[in-house]
Design a protein around this motif. Structure first.
Motif, short mmCIF file in Angstrom:
data_model
loop_
_atom_site.label_atom_id
_atom_site.label_comp_id
_atom_site.label_asym_id
_atom_site.label_seq_id
_atom_site.Cartn_x
_atom_site.Cartn_y
_atom_site.Cartn_z
N LEU A 1 -1.87 -5.40 -0.07
CA LEU A 1 -3.16 -5.16 0.57
C LEU A 1 -2.97 -4.79 2.04
O LEU A 1 -3.57 -3.83 2.53
CB LEU A 1 -4.04 -6.40 0.44
CG LEU A 1 -5.40 -6.34 1.15
CD1 LEU A 1 -6.25 -5.20 0.61
CD2 LEU A 1 -6.13 -7.68 1.00
N GLU A 2 -2.13 -5.55 2.73
CA GLU A 2 -1.91 -5.26 4.15
C GLU A 2 -1.29 -3.88 4.34
O GLU A 2 -1.66 -3.15 5.27
CB GLU A 2 -1.01 -6.34 4.76
CG GLU A 2 -1.68 -7.71 4.85
CD GLU A 2 -0.72 -8.79 5.30
OE1 GLU A 2 0.51 -8.52 5.33
OE2 GLU A 2 -1.19 -9.90 5.62
N GLU B 1 -2.04 1.77 6.01
CA GLU B 1 -1.99 3.20 5.73
C GLU B 1 -3.34 3.86 5.96
O GLU B 1 -3.42 5.01 6.40
CB GLU B 1 -1.53 3.43 4.29
CG GLU B 1 -0.08 3.09 4.03
CD GLU B 1 0.27 3.22 2.57
OE1 GLU B 1 -0.66 3.50 1.76
OE2 GLU B 1 1.45 3.03 2.21
N ARG B 2 -4.41 3.12 5.66
CA ARG B 2 -5.75 3.67 5.83
C ARG B 2 -6.30 3.44 7.25
O ARG B 2 -7.43 3.80 7.52
CB ARG B 2 -6.72 3.01 4.82
CG ARG B 2 -6.30 3.18 3.38
CD ARG B 2 -6.38 4.65 2.95
NE ARG B 2 -5.83 4.82 1.62
CZ ARG B 2 -4.58 5.19 1.38
NH1 ARG B 2 -3.75 5.41 2.37
NH2 ARG B 2 -4.17 5.34 0.14
N ILE C 1 -13.98 2.48 -0.87
CA ILE C 1 -13.74 3.15 -2.15
C ILE C 1 -12.56 4.09 -1.96
O ILE C 1 -12.49 4.81 -0.97
CB ILE C 1 -14.97 3.96 -2.59
CG1 ILE C 1 -16.21 3.08 -2.61
CG2 ILE C 1 -14.74 4.58 -3.96
CD1 ILE C 1 -16.12 1.93 -3.57
N THR C 2 -11.63 4.09 -2.92
CA THR C 2 -10.52 5.03 -2.85
C THR C 2 -10.47 5.83 -4.14
O THR C 2 -10.92 5.38 -5.19
CB THR C 2 -9.18 4.30 -2.67
OG1 THR C 2 -9.00 3.40 -3.74
CG2 THR C 2 -9.14 3.55 -1.36
N SER D 1 -0.11 8.60 -3.35
CA SER D 1 -0.78 9.57 -2.49
C SER D 1 -2.27 9.41 -2.68
O SER D 1 -2.81 9.79 -3.71
CB SER D 1 -0.35 11.00 -2.86
OG SER D 1 -1.07 11.94 -2.10
N MET D 2 -2.95 8.84 -1.67
CA MET D 2 -4.36 8.50 -1.81
C MET D 2 -5.16 9.06 -0.66
O MET D 2 -4.64 9.31 0.40
CB MET D 2 -4.53 6.97 -1.85
CG MET D 2 -3.66 6.28 -2.86
SD MET D 2 -4.15 6.63 -4.53
CE MET D 2 -5.81 6.06 -4.51
N ARG D 3 -6.43 9.24 -0.87
CA ARG D 3 -7.32 9.59 0.23
C ARG D 3 -8.46 8.58 0.23
O ARG D 3 -8.99 8.21 -0.81
CB ARG D 3 -7.88 11.02 0.06
CG ARG D 3 -8.65 11.25 -1.23
CD ARG D 3 -9.07 12.71 -1.33
NE ARG D 3 -9.72 13.00 -2.59
CZ ARG D 3 -11.02 12.84 -2.79
NH1 ARG D 3 -11.80 12.40 -1.84
NH2 ARG D 3 -11.55 13.14 -3.96
N ALA D 4 -8.82 8.12 1.42
CA ALA D 4 -9.88 7.13 1.54
C ALA D 4 -11.22 7.81 1.63
O ALA D 4 -11.34 8.93 2.12
CB ALA D 4 -9.66 6.28 2.79
#
Length: 819
Positions: free
Chosen positions: A714-715, A720-721, A735-736, A743-746
């Motif tokens: 979580l940390e 990263e976000r 929400i992600t 590879s994610m976008r917030a």
């Protein structure tokens, strides 16, 4: 590399080559019958067989008529001359088999035609009165059979790559699983997807709407149906409404016909390879056919049939319209069985019905056979259960105090079970009762069914103890205590250990004192008290070394290695694991208890040392079974998340996908067991970069290491976000959206997905469940509509809440109604 351009048929081609040698050398070669369902590749194999036969200097004839012309005087000049041996290859069944058999018999009686030819014949494996049997009977020759099985994973993957020209991505491979390994269906599906531009340049599956099967697949299945009788087509269509599996009596009720009247169409559909008999009744062999037949029914007729089906059964279900989901269900349903799978099923039946002696013989036979090394410990464990449940646990020890090898223990168990029973022989033998209950408990635990396992474990504990059984009384209590620690029921585990202590006698203290030490050390590890765990494990090691119990010494070293790994002391961990490896060469039986798995510790040590390449190598070879190993995922609640995390480090999405399938199925199979559902939720949340799910895992994991891992995950995600962890506690609504693993976008927490985005955010099952819940249905009512258990619905609902950023059913309903 495949031979002759075929994929997954190397064994069959080797059999053919051996047969052709027989044709050349034997005086009267047998008939070789190639069997399999429609589309399995019989004709393709025979084409390759023709080329292979010519390489063996055989003259090949493709029909009885050609054989007749070539073998009679005045044969056409263009006919190939006979070599000293010939082969007749028959692909399809003749329209008038009686005539062809008579012709073939006349050919073989021709004095000019010696020696007799070989006959290679393809036929449907389920055919009634097969042509191969009639030829064999008429000609008086023997018959061998070559059964074609569905293509397995690597072969199917290679076929897909041949078709699309690049390695297939996992989504496409999941969709191909719908074909159930049938080569013709695989080709029709992939080529149909390509024709409709639903396969990307990188070998990925492009999900488009409407989610109908490719036209090419529907056409192929409809052509197959056109060759069947009307009654068979009606049976298949009604069957698709009842579900993937259904009872013949249910179909008869819907068709308003007797079961006897359905026997002819039943025979035709089974012969054609569309249906098969299973323990559940009748089952569609391939989910792709199930879906295609379902789509062949007009929509209005389908609706009416579903209404009729509800009066007959509450378990009917329509096939999902998502090929990936349908394929994943097939992978779970039709996992290629290992030898242990078949043996375990037979063992469980024997043990649950009290035939312990037969079970011992089966274990001895299986261990003497060809079996992968990682599958042998389960059977060795059963041997330990049986010997320790009988009257003389010291019989498990050899004269020098070491634990006997598994074969020796099995022989001892067989001898003890063969001893005459006590005077009250009319009563159930408590030795047999305890042995059976413990062994079934072990089988269920190894299969990942914790509730069933503990139920049988309690049954073993509850068996009345006779004076002869006193030395073994603590054993069932300690086995069950270990399982209760895994399931986070430390109170019951403590009571069981205390009872075992009270039952110890001077005679059996040497065997069970180190066991008690190590079980208590394991409990302390899970609670995070590593100093006390180290002390208990060293006490167990000292006791085991004092009496020379090699198996327990190895167990203690593994526990000490785990303590060192939890404390991030890789040098101490490596020392203890090195000692384990030395002992592995001397110990020929598994410990009596579910111990820390050394292969799992190998991976943890490599990760701690940052030896990623070495860990990758193990997961690709000797340790490849670990990510889907249900007992490991059950006993280590942080293991599934570890594999997902490592897949990111190693850039191996397939590893994460395989792990998620295994742990989520484990959660479905163990409803109500919080540790398992949290393990699945933690792994999925890490995969999808879902902070809500990770926060829940960090708060609710009872295992110290799993909880610490979830907190770290979580940390890391929040960092990263660029989200402050303190701010997250207040907003808890981020929400992600997953682009790919790692590879994610917030998405802005105040902006929820629009209606047209829900299709991307939620899976098909989640969308359906969300819509029903928004209409005010309870979990039980939704479960009846979607044909899932209420527990599974609740599992999906929690994920829906996290993905949409809602906190209640009311908020979910408001969310849907305002779109």
């Amino acid at each position: 590399m495949s031979i002759g351009g075929l994929r997954g048929r190397e064994h069959e081609l080797h059999r053919l080559a051996t047969y052709f040698d027989d044709v050349r050398q034997r005086e009267s070669p047998p008939i070789l019958v190639v069997e399999g369902v429609t589309g399995i590749g019989k004709s393709r194999l025979l084409l390759e067989a023709v080329n292979l036969a010519k390489q063996h200097n055989l003259t090949v004839r493709r029909s009885v008529a050609e054989f007749w012309e070539s073998s009679t005087p005045g044969a056409p000049q263009h006919a190939p001359p006979f070599s000293h041996r010939s082969l007749l290859v028959l692909d399809d069944e003749p329209t008038e088999p009686g005539i062809e058999i008579r012709t073939l018999r006349q050919v073989l009686k021709n004095a000019e035609f010696t020696p007799p030819p070989g006959v290679l014949l393809a036929q449907n494996g389920a055919a009634q009165d097969p042509i191969g049997d009639r030829i064999s009977d008429e000609l008086g020759v023997s018959q061998d059979r070559l059964q074609l099985a569905p293509l397995r994973g690597d072969a199917a993957r290679a076929v897909v790559q041949d078709l699309i020209g690049v390695p297939a991505q996992q989504g496409l491979l999941d969709a191909v699983s719908c074909a159930g390994g049938n080569p013709r269906l695989i080709v029709e599906l992939v080529e149909g997807l390509m024709e409709e531009e639903r396969v990307g340049a990188a070998g990925d599956l492009l999900r488009t709407t409407p989610r109908r099967l490719p036209r090419r697949v529907r056409t192929a299945v409809n052509l197959h149906l056109a060759r069947l009788s009307d009654e068979s087509v009606q049976l298949l269509r009604v069957g698709t409404i009842l579900g993937r599996s259904f009872q013949l009596s249910q179909a008869a009720a819907m068709l308003q016909r007797s079961v006897a009247a359905l026997l002819p169409p039943l025979n035709e559909t089974v012969t054609s390879g569309l249906l098969a008999f299973t323990d559940e009744g009748l089952t569609f062999e391939q989910p792709l056919v199930w879906r295609a037949v379902y789509e062949s029914i007009p929509e209005t007729v389908r609706a009416a049939l579903h209404l009729d089906a509800r009066h007959i059964t509450s378990g009917s279900s329509a096939p999902t319209d998502d090929l990936v989901t349908l394929g994943r269900e097939e992978i779970t349903r039709r996992r290629w069985p290992s030898k242990t799978d078949e043996t375990s099923g037979a063992l469980r039946t024997l043990l649950a019905t009290g035939y312990v002696e037969s079970a011992v013989l089966l274990v001895r036979t299986a261990l003497n056979g060809d079996m992968p090394e990682h599958e042998k410990p389960l059977l060795s464990r059963l041997a330990a259960d049986i010997i320790m449940a009988t009257r003389h646990s010291p019989a498990a020890l050899s004269e020098d105090g070491a634990i006997k090898s598994t074969p020796d223990m099995l022989a001892q168990a067989q001898a003890q079970l063969d001893e005459p029973e006590p005077a009250n022989a009319g009563e159930a033998n408590p030795d047999t009762q305890r042995a059976a209950a413990l062994a079934v408990s072990s089988l269920d635990w190894a299969a990942g069914y914790a509730k069933e396992s503990t139920r049988w474990g309690r049954a073993a504990v509850d068996v009345a103890v006779t004076p002869e059984m006193t030395p073994t009384r603590p054993y069932p209590h300690l086995v069950l205590a270990h399982k209760m620690i895994v399931l986070d029921d430390l109170h019951e585990a403590s009571k069981l250990v205390q009872q075992a202590r009270e039952d110890l006698t001077a005679h059996d203290a040497a065997i069970f004192t180190p066991v008690i030490n190590l079980i208590e050390a394991y409990s302390l590890i899970r609670s995070g008290d590593f100093e006390a765990a180290d002390q208990q494990a060293r006490a167990g090691l000292e006791s085991a070394e004092h009496i020379g119990l090699s198996a327990y010494i190895s167990w203690a070293e593994a526990v000490l290695a785990l303590v060192a790994l939890r404390c991030r002391d890789h040098q101490e961990a490596a020392r203890h694991l090195g000692r384990c490896r030395e002992l592995d060469g001397m110990v020929h039986t598994s410990s009596f208890f579910y111990t820390v798995r050394r292969q799992w510790l190998d991976l943890l040590l490599h990760e701690l040392r940052n030896e990623i390449r070495e860990a990758e190598g193990l997961l690709a070879t000797s340790h490849s079974h670990l990510p889907a190993m249900r007992p490991l995922l059950l006993e280590e609640p942080g293991a599934a998340a570890w594999f997902v995390r490592f897949s990111r480090t190693a850039d191996n999405p397939e590893l994460a996908d395989r792990t998620l399938r295994a742990v989520e199925q484990l959660a479905v199979d163990n409803p109500g067991i919080t540790a398992v559902s949290l393990a699945a939720s933690h792994a999925r949340s890490l995969f999808e970069c879902d902070p809500e799910g990770l926060a829940q895992a960090a708060a609710e994991h009872q295992d110290h290491w799993a909880r610490a891992c979830a907190t770290h995950d979580l940390e890391t995600l929040l960092k990263e976000r660029q989200v402050d962890s303190r701010e997250f506690v207040r907003t808890r609504g981020i929400i992600t959206v997953r682009d790919s693993v790692g590879s994610m976008r917030a998405v802005d927490p105040e902006i929820r997905p629009d209606a047209h985005e829900i299709h991307d955010v939620l899976g098909p099952a989640e969308r359906t469940i969300a819509e029903f819940v928004s209409q005010g249905l309870t979990n039980r009512q939704v479960a009846q509509r979607v044909h899932l258990s209420p527990h599974t619905v609740n599992y999906h609902l929690r994920r829906i809440f996290r993905k949409l950023g809602v906190r209640s059913r009311t908020e979910l309903a408001r969310y849907f109604h305002t779109r």
